[in-house]
Design an enzyme around this catalytic site. Sequence first.
Site, PDB file in Angstrom:
ATOM      1  CG  HIS A 233      -1.716  -0.951   1.747  1.00  0.00           C
ATOM      2  ND1 HIS A 233      -1.395  -2.044   2.292  1.00  0.00           N
ATOM      3  CD2 HIS A 233      -3.149  -0.919   1.255  1.00  0.00           C
ATOM      4  CE1 HIS A 233      -2.687  -2.846   2.313  1.00  0.00           C
ATOM      5  NE2 HIS A 233      -3.664  -2.142   1.990  1.00  0.00           N
TER       6      HIS A 233
ATOM      7  CG  ASP B 282       1.881  -0.839   3.235  1.00  0.00           C
ATOM      8  OD1 ASP B 282       1.113  -0.525   4.297  1.00  0.00           O
ATOM      9  OD2 ASP B 282       1.367  -1.756   2.342  1.00  0.00           O
TER      10      ASP B 282
HETATM   11  C1  3MF Z   1      -7.981  -6.482   4.748  1.00  0.00           C
HETATM   12  C2  3MF Z   1      -6.984  -7.079   3.678  1.00  0.00           C
HETATM   13  C3  3MF Z   1      -6.244  -5.901   2.991  1.00  0.00           C
HETATM   14  C4  3MF Z   1      -6.241  -6.244   1.648  1.00  0.00           C
HETATM   15  C5  3MF Z   1      -5.161  -4.992   1.186  1.00  0.00           C
HETATM   16  C6  3MF Z   1      -5.489  -4.571  -0.056  1.00  0.00           C
HETATM   17  C7  3MF Z   1      -4.757  -5.096   4.663  1.00  0.00           C
HETATM   18  O1  3MF Z   1      -8.609  -7.463   5.264  1.00  0.00           O
HETATM   19  O2  3MF Z   1      -7.195  -8.243   3.432  1.00  0.00           O
HETATM   20  O3  3MF Z   1      -4.890  -6.249   3.644  1.00  0.00           O
HETATM   21  O4  3MF Z   1      -5.404  -7.491   1.146  1.00  0.00           O
HETATM   22  O5  3MF Z   1      -5.375  -4.080   1.902  1.00  0.00           O
HETATM   23  O6  3MF Z   1      -5.935  -3.209   0.023  1.00  0.00           O
END
Ligand code: 3MF
Length: 435
Positions: free
Chosen positions: A102, A105
Amino acid sequence: MTSYFADISPVSYAPTDAPDADGLSFRHYDPSEVVGGKSMQDHLRFAVCYWHNFVGDGSDPFGGQTFDRPWFPADTMDLAKRKADDAFEMFRILGVPFWCFHDHDIRPEGASLRESHDRLNEMADYVGEKMENGGPKLLWGTANMFSNPRYMSGAATNPNPDVFAYCASTVKSCMDVTHRLGGENYVLWGGREGYETLLNTDLNREQQQAGRFLQMVVDYKHKIGFKGAILIEPKPQEPMKHQYDYDVATVYGFLKRFGLEDEVQVNVEQGHAILAGHSFEHELAMARTLGLFGSIDMNRNDYQSGWDTDQFPNNAPEAALAYYEVLKAGGFTKGGTNFDAKLRRQSLDPIDLIASHVGGMDVCARGFKAAHAMLADGALEGPRDARYASWNSADHLTTGKTLEDVAAFAEKHNLDPQPTSGRQEILENIVNRYV
Ligand code: 3MF
Ligand code: MG
Protein backbone atom coordinates in the site's frame (compact mmCIF):
# COMPACT_ATOMS: atom_id res chain seq x y z
CA MET A 1 24.01 -0.70 8.85
CA THR A 2 23.58 -4.33 9.92
CA SER A 3 20.64 -6.05 8.32
CA TYR A 4 17.82 -7.06 10.61
CA PHE A 5 18.16 -10.53 9.07
CA ALA A 6 21.97 -10.64 9.30
CA ASP A 7 22.16 -14.11 10.85
CA ILE A 8 19.82 -15.76 8.37
CA SER A 9 21.01 -17.33 5.10
CA PRO A 10 18.94 -17.55 1.93
CA VAL A 11 16.37 -20.32 2.08
CA SER A 12 16.78 -23.18 -0.33
CA TYR A 13 15.09 -26.42 -1.23
CA ALA A 14 16.31 -29.52 0.58
CA PRO A 15 14.90 -32.97 -0.09
CA THR A 16 12.79 -34.35 2.74
CA ASP A 17 15.47 -36.66 4.12
CA ALA A 18 18.23 -33.99 4.26
CA PRO A 19 19.22 -32.63 7.69
CA ASP A 20 17.46 -29.37 8.47
CA ALA A 21 18.51 -28.23 11.94
CA ASP A 22 17.06 -24.71 11.79
CA GLY A 23 13.85 -25.69 9.97
CA LEU A 24 14.55 -23.04 7.37
CA SER A 25 14.60 -25.00 4.16
CA PHE A 26 11.80 -25.82 1.76
CA ARG A 27 10.72 -29.45 1.74
CA HIS A 28 8.03 -29.16 -0.92
CA TYR A 29 8.73 -25.91 -2.73
CA ASP A 30 11.51 -26.26 -5.24
CA PRO A 31 11.14 -23.12 -7.38
CA SER A 32 12.77 -24.78 -10.39
CA GLU A 33 10.82 -28.05 -10.25
CA VAL A 34 8.79 -28.43 -13.42
CA VAL A 35 5.21 -29.60 -12.95
CA GLY A 36 3.01 -29.92 -16.03
CA GLY A 37 5.51 -28.06 -18.22
CA LYS A 38 5.96 -25.04 -15.94
CA SER A 39 8.21 -24.32 -12.98
CA MET A 40 6.73 -24.18 -9.49
CA GLN A 41 7.93 -20.59 -9.24
CA ASP A 42 5.86 -19.70 -12.32
CA HIS A 43 2.84 -21.67 -11.17
CA LEU A 44 2.63 -20.23 -7.68
CA ARG A 45 3.96 -16.70 -8.24
CA PHE A 46 4.54 -16.05 -4.53
CA ALA A 47 4.35 -12.52 -3.21
CA VAL A 48 5.28 -11.10 0.19
CA CYS A 49 3.21 -8.23 1.51
CA TYR A 50 4.82 -5.14 2.95
CA TRP A 51 2.12 -4.20 5.46
CA HIS A 52 1.88 -7.06 7.95
CA ASN A 53 5.61 -7.79 7.77
CA PHE A 54 7.08 -4.32 8.04
CA VAL A 55 4.28 -2.15 9.40
CA GLY A 56 2.56 -4.61 11.75
CA ASP A 57 3.70 -4.13 15.34
CA GLY A 58 1.99 -7.05 17.10
CA SER A 59 -0.81 -4.93 18.56
CA ASP A 60 -4.32 -6.32 18.98
CA PRO A 61 -7.57 -4.78 20.31
CA PHE A 62 -6.40 -5.46 23.88
CA GLY A 63 -2.80 -4.35 23.81
CA GLY A 64 -0.22 -2.30 21.93
CA GLN A 65 3.04 -2.94 20.20
CA THR A 66 5.03 -6.07 21.02
CA PHE A 67 7.43 -6.13 18.04
CA ASP A 68 10.61 -4.12 18.06
CA ARG A 69 11.97 -3.34 14.57
CA PRO A 70 14.95 -1.12 13.76
CA TRP A 71 12.84 0.99 11.36
CA PHE A 72 10.05 1.77 13.85
CA PRO A 73 8.24 4.18 14.06
CA ALA A 74 9.07 4.65 10.33
CA ASP A 75 7.81 8.23 10.43
CA THR A 76 10.76 9.78 8.57
CA MET A 77 12.06 9.16 5.06
CA ASP A 78 15.31 7.81 6.53
CA LEU A 79 13.45 5.21 8.54
CA ALA A 80 11.22 4.39 5.54
CA LYS A 81 14.41 3.70 3.56
CA ARG A 82 15.83 1.60 6.37
CA LYS A 83 12.58 -0.35 6.33
CA ALA A 84 12.87 -0.85 2.55
CA ASP A 85 16.47 -2.08 2.93
CA ASP A 86 15.39 -4.76 5.38
CA ALA A 87 12.25 -5.62 3.42
CA PHE A 88 14.23 -6.27 0.24
CA GLU A 89 16.76 -8.27 2.24
CA MET A 90 13.91 -10.46 3.47
CA PHE A 91 12.60 -10.87 -0.10
CA ARG A 92 16.11 -11.96 -1.11
CA ILE A 93 16.39 -14.50 1.69
CA LEU A 94 13.04 -16.01 0.74
CA GLY A 95 13.76 -15.88 -2.99
CA VAL A 96 10.21 -14.73 -3.75
CA PRO A 97 9.47 -13.45 -7.26
CA PHE A 98 6.97 -10.75 -6.16
CA TRP A 99 6.00 -8.29 -3.47
CA CYS A 100 2.93 -6.07 -2.78
CA PHE A 101 2.42 -2.75 -1.02
CA HIS A 102 0.00 0.00 0.00
CA ASP A 103 1.18 3.59 -0.49
CA HIS A 104 0.92 3.97 3.27
CA ASP A 105 3.33 1.07 3.91
CA ILE A 106 6.29 2.41 2.01
CA ARG A 107 6.17 6.13 2.79
CA PRO A 108 5.37 8.13 5.92
CA GLU A 109 2.29 10.28 5.34
CA GLY A 110 3.18 13.89 4.55
CA ALA A 111 1.78 17.04 6.13
CA SER A 112 -0.22 17.63 2.93
CA LEU A 113 -1.64 15.57 0.10
CA ARG A 114 1.09 16.90 -2.17
CA GLU A 115 3.85 16.00 0.27
CA SER A 116 2.43 12.48 0.61
CA HIS A 117 2.63 12.07 -3.18
CA ASP A 118 6.18 13.43 -3.29
CA ARG A 119 7.25 10.98 -0.63
CA LEU A 120 5.56 8.11 -2.44
CA ASN A 121 7.40 9.00 -5.62
CA GLU A 122 10.72 9.27 -3.82
CA MET A 123 10.21 5.87 -2.19
CA ALA A 124 9.16 4.40 -5.54
CA ASP A 125 12.51 5.49 -6.96
CA TYR A 126 14.26 3.96 -3.97
CA VAL A 127 12.54 0.57 -4.18
CA GLY A 128 12.56 0.68 -7.99
CA GLU A 129 16.33 0.59 -7.90
CA LYS A 130 16.28 -2.45 -5.63
CA MET A 131 13.81 -4.16 -7.95
CA GLU A 132 16.09 -3.54 -10.88
CA ASN A 133 19.09 -4.85 -8.98
CA GLY A 134 17.78 -8.39 -8.64
CA GLY A 135 14.83 -7.68 -6.36
CA PRO A 136 11.37 -9.15 -6.84
CA LYS A 137 8.78 -7.77 -9.24
CA LEU A 138 5.62 -6.04 -8.12
CA LEU A 139 2.52 -8.26 -8.06
CA TRP A 140 0.27 -5.37 -7.09
CA GLY A 141 0.07 -1.95 -5.60
CA THR A 142 -2.85 -0.49 -3.69
CA ALA A 143 -3.84 2.55 -1.64
CA ASN A 144 -4.65 2.44 2.04
CA MET A 145 -7.96 4.29 2.24
CA PHE A 146 -9.09 2.88 5.56
CA SER A 147 -6.59 3.71 8.36
CA ASN A 148 -6.68 7.51 8.48
CA PRO A 149 -9.75 8.96 10.29
CA ARG A 150 -10.61 10.91 7.11
CA TYR A 151 -11.89 7.59 5.74
CA MET A 152 -13.89 6.73 8.83
CA SER A 153 -17.23 7.08 6.98
CA GLY A 154 -15.99 5.58 3.74
CA ALA A 155 -13.49 6.35 1.00
CA ALA A 156 -15.25 6.75 -2.39
CA THR A 157 -18.57 6.13 -0.61
CA ASN A 158 -18.06 8.93 1.92
CA PRO A 159 -20.92 11.42 2.42
CA ASN A 160 -18.33 14.20 2.03
CA PRO A 161 -17.44 14.76 -1.68
CA ASP A 162 -14.03 16.14 -0.70
CA VAL A 163 -13.10 12.69 0.59
CA PHE A 164 -14.14 11.25 -2.81
CA ALA A 165 -11.82 13.77 -4.48
CA TYR A 166 -9.01 13.04 -1.99
CA CYS A 167 -9.38 9.34 -2.84
CA ALA A 168 -9.22 10.10 -6.57
CA SER A 169 -5.90 11.84 -6.06
CA THR A 170 -4.60 9.06 -3.80
CA VAL A 171 -5.53 6.25 -6.19
CA LYS A 172 -4.24 8.17 -9.19
CA SER A 173 -0.82 8.65 -7.58
CA CYS A 174 -0.73 5.04 -6.44
CA MET A 175 -1.71 3.72 -9.89
CA ASP A 176 1.02 5.89 -11.43
CA VAL A 177 3.61 4.40 -9.10
CA THR A 178 2.32 0.84 -9.61
CA HIS A 179 2.52 1.38 -13.38
CA ARG A 180 6.01 2.88 -13.14
CA LEU A 181 7.23 -0.09 -11.07
CA GLY A 182 5.83 -2.56 -13.62
CA GLY A 183 3.07 -3.81 -11.30
CA GLU A 184 1.09 -6.69 -12.74
CA ASN A 185 -2.18 -5.72 -11.02
CA TYR A 186 -3.78 -2.88 -9.09
CA VAL A 187 -5.96 -3.88 -6.12
CA LEU A 188 -8.92 -2.12 -4.56
CA TRP A 189 -10.09 -3.49 -1.25
CA GLY A 190 -13.18 -1.62 -0.06
CA GLY A 191 -12.04 -1.40 3.55
CA ARG A 192 -14.47 1.29 4.66
CA GLU A 193 -16.80 1.04 1.65
CA GLY A 194 -19.84 -0.08 3.59
CA TYR A 195 -21.82 1.12 6.56
CA GLU A 196 -22.42 0.77 10.27
CA THR A 197 -26.11 1.65 10.39
CA LEU A 198 -28.84 2.32 7.83
CA LEU A 199 -30.12 5.04 10.15
CA ASN A 200 -27.54 7.43 8.69
CA THR A 201 -26.79 5.76 5.35
CA ASP A 202 -28.07 6.37 1.83
CA LEU A 203 -27.16 2.96 0.49
CA ASN A 204 -28.06 3.65 -3.14
CA ARG A 205 -26.09 6.89 -3.25
CA GLU A 206 -23.03 5.24 -1.73
CA GLN A 207 -23.12 2.39 -4.23
CA GLN A 208 -23.50 4.85 -7.10
CA GLN A 209 -20.40 6.67 -5.82
CA ALA A 210 -18.47 3.38 -5.64
CA GLY A 211 -19.54 2.51 -9.20
CA ARG A 212 -18.56 5.93 -10.50
CA PHE A 213 -15.20 5.74 -8.76
CA LEU A 214 -14.42 2.33 -10.20
CA GLN A 215 -15.36 3.53 -13.69
CA MET A 216 -12.92 6.43 -13.26
CA VAL A 217 -10.18 4.02 -12.16
CA VAL A 218 -10.77 1.81 -15.21
CA ASP A 219 -10.76 4.83 -17.55
CA TYR A 220 -7.50 6.05 -16.03
CA LYS A 221 -5.89 2.63 -16.37
CA HIS A 222 -6.57 2.74 -20.12
CA LYS A 223 -5.46 6.35 -20.38
CA ILE A 224 -2.01 5.66 -18.92
CA GLY A 225 -1.66 2.35 -20.75
CA PHE A 226 -1.46 0.25 -17.61
CA LYS A 227 -1.65 -3.35 -18.81
CA GLY A 228 -2.18 -4.86 -15.38
CA ALA A 229 -5.51 -6.10 -14.09
CA ILE A 230 -7.76 -4.07 -11.80
CA LEU A 231 -8.78 -6.35 -8.94
CA ILE A 232 -11.44 -5.95 -6.26
CA GLU A 233 -10.86 -7.88 -3.03
CA PRO A 234 -14.20 -9.02 -1.59
CA LYS A 235 -14.77 -9.02 2.17
CA PRO A 236 -18.13 -9.23 3.97
CA GLN A 237 -17.48 -7.16 7.08
CA GLU A 238 -14.72 -5.84 9.37
CA PRO A 239 -14.03 -2.99 9.65
CA MET A 240 -17.58 -2.04 8.59
CA LYS A 241 -20.66 -3.91 9.75
CA HIS A 242 -21.79 -4.32 6.12
CA GLN A 243 -19.41 -4.07 3.18
CA TYR A 244 -20.52 -3.50 -0.40
CA ASP A 245 -18.03 -6.03 -1.78
CA TYR A 246 -19.33 -8.86 0.45
CA ASP A 247 -18.18 -11.83 -1.62
CA VAL A 248 -17.40 -12.79 -5.21
CA ALA A 249 -21.04 -13.14 -6.23
CA THR A 250 -21.90 -9.73 -4.73
CA VAL A 251 -18.96 -8.12 -6.53
CA TYR A 252 -20.17 -9.67 -9.78
CA GLY A 253 -23.61 -8.12 -9.28
CA PHE A 254 -21.98 -4.77 -8.57
CA LEU A 255 -19.78 -4.97 -11.67
CA LYS A 256 -22.74 -5.96 -13.87
CA ARG A 257 -24.74 -3.06 -12.50
CA PHE A 258 -22.07 -0.61 -13.61
CA GLY A 259 -21.10 -2.46 -16.81
CA LEU A 260 -17.58 -3.21 -15.56
CA GLU A 261 -17.64 -7.02 -15.50
CA ASP A 262 -15.18 -7.26 -18.40
CA GLU A 263 -12.80 -4.70 -16.92
CA VAL A 264 -12.34 -5.84 -13.33
CA GLN A 265 -11.48 -9.17 -11.73
CA VAL A 266 -11.15 -10.31 -8.13
CA ASN A 267 -8.37 -10.93 -5.64
CA VAL A 268 -9.86 -13.67 -3.46
CA GLU A 269 -8.65 -14.06 0.12
CA GLN A 270 -9.13 -17.28 2.06
CA GLY A 271 -9.83 -15.48 5.35
CA HIS A 272 -12.44 -13.24 3.74
CA ALA A 273 -14.15 -16.28 2.22
CA ILE A 274 -14.39 -17.80 5.68
CA LEU A 275 -15.81 -14.55 7.13
CA ALA A 276 -18.45 -14.61 4.37
CA GLY A 277 -19.49 -18.11 5.44
CA HIS A 278 -17.95 -19.74 2.37
CA SER A 279 -15.00 -22.00 1.78
CA PHE A 280 -12.03 -20.61 -0.15
CA GLU A 281 -12.65 -23.09 -2.97
CA HIS A 282 -16.26 -21.94 -3.23
CA GLU A 283 -15.17 -18.35 -3.79
CA LEU A 284 -12.54 -19.42 -6.31
CA ALA A 285 -14.99 -21.65 -8.18
CA MET A 286 -17.45 -18.75 -8.27
CA ALA A 287 -14.77 -16.40 -9.59
CA ARG A 288 -13.80 -18.89 -12.28
CA THR A 289 -17.40 -19.53 -13.29
CA LEU A 290 -18.19 -15.81 -13.52
CA GLY A 291 -14.99 -15.09 -15.48
CA LEU A 292 -13.57 -12.94 -12.68
CA PHE A 293 -10.62 -14.97 -11.43
CA GLY A 294 -7.54 -12.80 -10.93
CA SER A 295 -5.31 -13.44 -7.93
CA ILE A 296 -5.34 -14.82 -4.37
CA ASP A 297 -4.46 -13.74 -0.85
CA MET A 298 -3.49 -17.05 0.74
CA ASN A 299 -4.06 -16.37 4.43
CA ARG A 300 -6.52 -18.21 6.59
CA ASN A 301 -8.69 -17.22 9.48
CA ASP A 302 -9.11 -19.00 12.73
CA TYR A 303 -12.34 -21.00 12.46
CA GLN A 304 -13.44 -20.15 16.01
CA SER A 305 -12.69 -16.46 16.48
CA GLY A 306 -14.91 -14.87 13.81
CA TRP A 307 -12.20 -12.25 13.13
CA ASP A 308 -9.95 -11.67 10.19
CA THR A 309 -6.88 -13.19 11.83
CA ASP A 310 -4.70 -13.25 8.69
CA GLN A 311 -2.72 -16.35 9.59
CA PHE A 312 -0.22 -18.11 7.40
CA PRO A 313 -1.60 -21.19 5.62
CA ASN A 314 -0.82 -24.47 7.38
CA ASN A 315 -3.42 -26.85 6.01
CA ALA A 316 -2.27 -28.71 2.91
CA PRO A 317 -5.69 -30.26 2.07
CA GLU A 318 -7.28 -26.78 2.09
CA ALA A 319 -4.49 -25.43 -0.10
CA ALA A 320 -4.96 -28.37 -2.48
CA LEU A 321 -8.65 -27.65 -3.00
CA ALA A 322 -7.90 -23.96 -3.54
CA TYR A 323 -5.17 -24.57 -6.13
CA TYR A 324 -7.42 -27.12 -7.77
CA GLU A 325 -9.78 -24.25 -8.57
CA VAL A 326 -6.89 -22.00 -9.58
CA LEU A 327 -5.75 -24.67 -12.03
CA LYS A 328 -9.26 -25.15 -13.36
CA ALA A 329 -9.35 -21.40 -13.98
CA GLY A 330 -6.26 -21.89 -16.16
CA GLY A 331 -3.71 -20.98 -13.47
CA PHE A 332 -2.38 -17.52 -12.78
CA THR A 333 -1.70 -15.16 -15.64
CA LYS A 334 -1.20 -11.75 -14.03
CA GLY A 335 -2.20 -12.87 -10.54
CA GLY A 336 -0.25 -14.82 -7.96
CA THR A 337 -0.20 -16.13 -4.40
CA ASN A 338 0.13 -13.23 -1.99
CA PHE A 339 0.52 -13.88 1.73
CA ASP A 340 -1.60 -11.19 3.38
CA ALA A 341 -0.55 -12.90 6.61
CA LYS A 342 0.76 -11.68 9.91
CA LEU A 343 2.76 -13.12 12.74
CA ARG A 344 1.09 -13.90 16.01
CA ARG A 345 1.65 -11.32 18.76
CA GLN A 346 4.25 -13.42 20.55
CA SER A 347 6.36 -14.15 17.46
CA LEU A 348 8.91 -11.41 18.04
CA ASP A 349 12.05 -12.34 16.17
CA PRO A 350 13.45 -11.91 12.65
CA ILE A 351 13.47 -15.68 12.28
CA ASP A 352 9.71 -15.75 12.86
CA LEU A 353 9.19 -13.55 9.80
CA ILE A 354 11.22 -15.95 7.69
CA ALA A 355 9.93 -19.24 9.09
CA SER A 356 6.29 -18.19 8.67
CA HIS A 357 6.81 -17.62 4.95
CA VAL A 358 8.88 -20.76 4.48
CA GLY A 359 6.12 -22.83 6.07
CA GLY A 360 3.39 -21.05 4.12
CA MET A 361 5.18 -21.51 0.81
CA ASP A 362 5.76 -25.18 1.56
CA VAL A 363 2.10 -25.77 2.39
CA CYS A 364 1.10 -24.09 -0.86
CA ALA A 365 3.60 -26.11 -2.88
CA ARG A 366 2.43 -29.34 -1.32
CA GLY A 367 -1.22 -28.46 -1.94
CA PHE A 368 -0.47 -27.31 -5.46
CA LYS A 369 1.25 -30.55 -6.42
CA ALA A 370 -1.65 -32.58 -5.04
CA ALA A 371 -4.11 -30.40 -6.98
CA HIS A 372 -2.12 -30.75 -10.17
CA ALA A 373 -1.97 -34.54 -9.84
CA MET A 374 -5.71 -34.80 -9.08
CA LEU A 375 -6.48 -32.80 -12.17
CA ALA A 376 -4.00 -34.62 -14.40
CA ASP A 377 -5.39 -38.00 -13.28
CA GLY A 378 -9.00 -36.91 -13.70
CA ALA A 379 -9.45 -38.15 -10.14
CA LEU A 380 -12.34 -35.79 -9.49
CA GLU A 381 -13.28 -34.69 -12.99
CA GLY A 382 -13.94 -38.30 -14.07
CA PRO A 383 -16.54 -39.03 -11.40
CA ARG A 384 -17.98 -35.53 -11.77
CA ASP A 385 -18.41 -35.91 -15.53
CA ALA A 386 -19.98 -39.31 -14.99
CA ARG A 387 -22.45 -37.78 -12.55
CA TYR A 388 -23.80 -35.43 -15.21
CA ALA A 389 -23.27 -37.76 -18.20
CA SER A 390 -26.97 -38.37 -18.88
CA TRP A 391 -27.30 -34.71 -19.84
CA ASN A 392 -25.11 -35.39 -22.87
CA SER A 393 -27.80 -37.55 -24.42
CA ALA A 394 -30.80 -35.69 -23.03
CA ASP A 395 -32.16 -34.60 -26.43
CA HIS A 396 -35.51 -33.81 -24.94
CA LEU A 397 -33.88 -31.04 -22.93
CA THR A 398 -31.91 -29.24 -25.66
CA THR A 399 -32.06 -25.46 -25.51
CA GLY A 400 -35.17 -23.94 -26.98
CA LYS A 401 -37.48 -26.57 -25.56
CA THR A 402 -40.34 -25.01 -23.66
CA LEU A 403 -41.72 -25.93 -20.28
CA GLU A 404 -44.64 -27.67 -22.08
CA ASP A 405 -42.26 -29.69 -24.33
CA VAL A 406 -40.28 -30.95 -21.39
CA ALA A 407 -43.39 -31.62 -19.34
CA ALA A 408 -44.86 -33.61 -22.24
CA PHE A 409 -41.69 -35.74 -22.37
CA ALA A 410 -41.90 -36.53 -18.67
CA GLU A 411 -45.59 -37.43 -18.98
CA LYS A 412 -45.22 -39.54 -22.16
CA HIS A 413 -42.50 -41.69 -20.54
CA ASN A 414 -44.20 -41.66 -17.17
CA LEU A 415 -40.80 -40.70 -15.63
CA ASP A 416 -40.01 -41.89 -12.13
CA PRO A 417 -36.38 -40.82 -11.48
CA GLN A 418 -34.54 -42.83 -8.83
CA PRO A 419 -31.93 -41.31 -6.44
CA THR A 420 -28.28 -42.21 -7.00
CA SER A 421 -25.36 -41.87 -4.57
CA GLY A 422 -23.41 -38.60 -4.54
CA ARG A 423 -20.34 -40.57 -3.34
CA GLN A 424 -19.06 -37.73 -1.17
CA GLU A 425 -17.07 -39.91 1.23
CA ILE A 426 -15.47 -41.84 -1.61
CA LEU A 427 -14.42 -38.54 -3.22
CA GLU A 428 -13.04 -37.29 0.09
CA ASN A 429 -11.02 -40.50 0.35
CA ILE A 430 -9.65 -39.88 -3.14
CA VAL A 431 -8.55 -36.34 -2.19
CA ASN A 432 -6.86 -37.69 0.91
CA ARG A 433 -4.70 -40.01 -1.15
CA TYR A 434 -3.27 -37.04 -3.00
CA VAL A 435 -2.49 -34.84 0.00
C1 3MF B 1 -7.97 -6.61 4.68
C2 3MF B 1 -7.11 -7.09 3.62
C3 3MF B 1 -6.23 -6.06 3.06
C4 3MF B 1 -6.03 -6.17 1.60
C5 3MF B 1 -5.18 -5.05 1.18
C6 3MF B 1 -5.52 -4.49 -0.13
C7 3MF B 1 -4.73 -5.05 4.61
O1 3MF B 1 -8.69 -7.60 5.27
O2 3MF B 1 -7.08 -8.23 3.26
O3 3MF B 1 -5.00 -6.13 3.75
O4 3MF B 1 -5.45 -7.36 1.16
O5 3MF B 1 -5.44 -4.03 2.03
O6 3MF B 1 -5.97 -3.23 0.09
MG1 MG C 1 -6.10 -9.34 1.69
